[in-house]
Design a protein around this motif. Structure first.
Motif, PDB file in Angstrom:
ATOM      1  N   ALA A 110       0.849  68.268  33.795  1.00 44.82           N
ATOM      2  CA  ALA A 110      -0.070  69.382  33.581  1.00 44.82           C
ATOM      3  C   ALA A 110      -0.503  69.912  34.932  1.00 44.82           C
ATOM      4  CB  ALA A 110      -1.291  68.938  32.771  1.00 44.82           C
ATOM      5  N   TYR A 111      -0.679  71.228  35.004  1.00 43.96           N
ATOM      6  CA  TYR A 111      -1.262  71.830  36.203  1.00 43.96           C
ATOM      7  C   TYR A 111      -2.530  72.553  35.774  1.00 43.96           C
ATOM      8  CZ  TYR A 111      -1.633  73.545  40.912  1.00 43.96           C
ATOM      9  OH  TYR A 111      -2.079  73.748  42.193  1.00 43.96           O
ATOM     10  N   VAL A 112      -3.651  72.206  36.413  1.00 51.24           N
ATOM     11  CA  VAL A 112      -4.938  72.820  36.101  1.00 51.24           C
ATOM     12  C   VAL A 112      -5.296  73.774  37.233  1.00 51.24           C
ATOM     13  CG1 VAL A 112      -7.368  72.423  35.597  1.00 51.24           C
ATOM     14  CG2 VAL A 112      -5.646  70.776  34.829  1.00 51.24           C
ATOM     15  N   LEU A 113      -5.577  75.019  36.860  1.00 50.34           N
ATOM     16  CA  LEU A 113      -5.766  76.092  37.837  1.00 50.34           C
ATOM     17  C   LEU A 113      -7.115  76.770  37.611  1.00 50.34           C
ATOM     18  CD1 LEU A 113      -4.265  77.837  40.064  1.00 50.34           C
ATOM     19  CD2 LEU A 113      -3.586  79.330  38.173  1.00 50.34           C
ATOM     20  N   LEU A 114      -7.903  76.876  38.660  1.00 50.89           N
ATOM     21  CA  LEU A 114      -9.168  77.614  38.599  1.00 50.89           C
ATOM     22  C   LEU A 114      -8.928  79.060  39.004  1.00 50.89           C
ATOM     23  CD1 LEU A 114     -12.304  77.836  38.429  1.00 50.89           C
ATOM     24  CD2 LEU A 114     -12.350  77.152  40.848  1.00 50.89           C
ATOM     25  N   PRO A 247       6.783  80.707  47.151  1.00 45.99           N
ATOM     26  CA  PRO A 247       6.432  79.531  47.948  1.00 45.99           C
ATOM     27  C   PRO A 247       5.891  78.401  47.067  1.00 45.99           C
ATOM     28  CG  PRO A 247       5.581  81.528  48.971  1.00 45.99           C
ATOM     29  CD  PRO A 247       6.087  81.927  47.617  1.00 45.99           C
ATOM     30  N   THR A 248       6.040  77.184  47.542  1.00 42.58           N
ATOM     31  CA  THR A 248       5.552  76.007  46.825  1.00 42.58           C
ATOM     32  C   THR A 248       4.026  76.067  46.697  1.00 42.58           C
ATOM     33  OG1 THR A 248       7.362  74.731  47.761  1.00 42.58           O
ATOM     34  CG2 THR A 248       5.550  73.487  46.793  1.00 42.58           C
ATOM     35  N   PHE A 249       3.527  75.893  45.483  1.00 44.36           N
ATOM     36  CA  PHE A 249       2.086  75.981  45.258  1.00 44.36           C
ATOM     37  C   PHE A 249       1.411  74.647  45.582  1.00 44.36           C
ATOM     38  CE2 PHE A 249      -1.735  77.050  42.643  1.00 44.36           C
ATOM     39  CZ  PHE A 249      -2.015  78.256  43.270  1.00 44.36           C
ATOM     40  N   SER A 250       0.092  74.682  45.692  1.00 40.16           N
ATOM     41  CA  SER A 250      -0.711  73.519  46.072  1.00 40.16           C
ATOM     42  C   SER A 250      -0.522  72.331  45.111  1.00 40.16           C
ATOM     43  CB  SER A 250      -2.189  73.924  46.084  1.00 40.16           C
ATOM     44  OG  SER A 250      -3.032  72.793  46.093  1.00 40.16           O
ATOM     45  N   PRO A 251      -0.558  71.098  45.628  1.00 41.53           N
ATOM     46  CA  PRO A 251      -0.468  69.923  44.753  1.00 41.53           C
ATOM     47  C   PRO A 251      -1.786  69.596  44.055  1.00 41.53           C
ATOM     48  CG  PRO A 251      -0.744  69.213  47.006  1.00 41.53           C
ATOM     49  CD  PRO A 251      -0.613  70.722  47.055  1.00 41.53           C
ATOM     50  N   ASP A 252      -2.874  70.248  44.459  1.00 40.56           N
ATOM     51  CA  ASP A 252      -4.210  69.799  44.045  1.00 40.56           C
ATOM     52  C   ASP A 252      -4.394  69.690  42.534  1.00 40.56           C
ATOM     53  OD1 ASP A 252      -4.780  69.753  46.699  1.00 40.56           O
ATOM     54  OD2 ASP A 252      -6.116  71.487  46.702  1.00 40.56           O
ATOM     55  N   GLY A 253      -3.868  70.628  41.768  1.00 40.04           N
ATOM     56  CA  GLY A 253      -4.118  70.635  40.334  1.00 40.04           C
ATOM     57  C   GLY A 253      -3.032  70.000  39.500  1.00 40.04           C
ATOM     58  N   LEU A 254      -2.104  69.279  40.130  1.00 39.97           N
ATOM     59  CA  LEU A 254      -0.960  68.721  39.412  1.00 39.97           C
ATOM     60  C   LEU A 254      -1.244  67.291  38.960  1.00 39.97           C
ATOM     61  CD1 LEU A 254       1.923  69.085  38.413  1.00 39.97           C
ATOM     62  CD2 LEU A 254       2.741  68.408  40.673  1.00 39.97           C
TER      63      LEU A 254
END
Length: 278
Positions: A110-114, A247-254
């Motif tokens: 799951a990827y959670v995105l604000l 571009p590769t997105f941030s790992p923070d929400g993965l």
């Protein structure tokens, strides 16, 4: 005997799952805790390696040991030696033919995105962030082109060690949890017509390539922002080139939600944090 564990962790403080000489990975900490509890060295194998900054809701590992303890002892014992952001959720004896990676028939992320004009604070490191409003229907259409069996080379990191880029994407689900309140105002008094909310993207496939989801997320967000049409995803797939994608997105929400196994193994399918995620 062979033991399977379900492990959850906040990946912010660690250099990924896989053991490294620095000793600062989730696997290093787990094996150290297991060794202290069992009083002998224990080597684990996992269902799916995660990168630095990526979280695990229900990573599954297995190991072999001659030490006989109750299943719950394999939970509380190692947890007494683990840092607060890593915890064994369950333990269960399994047959010798069970393998945490090879026995998995699918994997879930799951990827959670604000979505908010203001960057995350309390959720920093736990969610990705965009400050523009996203078009959920456009992202769903773009995601639909990824379903089925495809060559995912365009979404593959250069360091990927997978033998084949061909994977089967079984499902992608895009949901939104609407935020409360009115659109936020900037310091100059001009309205930002972006109501804060959370987006949740769920992916299930037979397997994933290195950075595959983060690269897909970069593309979905470009579509959601109106920078690309949903059909662009077909062009990215067909190109079979990393240069064609975003571009590769941030790992923070993965979050690695965990593997999927055949019911015959009788392993848990959920962990408490499933219900905590937005």
């Amino acid at each position: 005997m062979r033991i399977a564990l379900g492990v959850s962790y906040n990946g912010q403080a660690y250099k990924g799952w896989q053991s490294q000489p620095c000793g600062d990975t989730v696997q290093d900490h787990l094996e150290a805790a297991l060794g202290r509890f069992a009083t002998h060295e224990i080597s684990t194998l996992c269902a799916g390696r995660t990168d630095a900054g990526v979280h695990g809701i229900m990573q599954v590992v297995h190991f072999d040991t001659e030490l006989e303890r109750t299943p719950f002892s394999w939970v509380r014992g190692p947890n007494a030696f683990l840092p607060p952001d890593i915890a064994v959720q369950w333990a269960q004896p399994v047959p010798d033919e069970f393998h945490s990676r090879a026995s998995a028939i699918a994997r879930r992320y799951a990827y959670v995105l604000l979505q908010s004009p203001v960057r995350p604070s309390v959720e920093a490191g736990r969610v990705g962030w965009v400050f523009q409003a996203l078009d959920g229907q456009a992202m769903e259409r773009a995601a639909s082109y990824l379903l089925g069996e495809h060559d995912f080379t365009s979404f593959r990191a250069s360091a990927c060690q997978a033998k084949s880029p061909v994977k089967i994407m079984q499902s992608i689900r895009v949901t939104q949890r609407a935020g409360a309140g009115q659109p936020m105002e900037s310091g100059r008094g001009a309205a930002h017509h972006v109501t804060p909310c959370y987006w949740r993207f769920e992916f299930q496939a037979n397997a994933f390539l290195h950075h595959m989801i983060r690269n897909i997320m970069g593309c979905l967000i470009m579509v959601g922002q109106g920078l690309k049409e949903p059909q662009w995803m077909l062009d990215v797939l067909a190109a079979r080139s990393r240069d064609a994608a975003a571009p590769t997105f941030s790992p923070d929400g993965l979050y690695f939600l965990g593997p999927v196994y055949d019911d015959k193994w009788g392993l848990p399918t959920r962990a408490p944090a499933y219900d905590w995620l937005p």
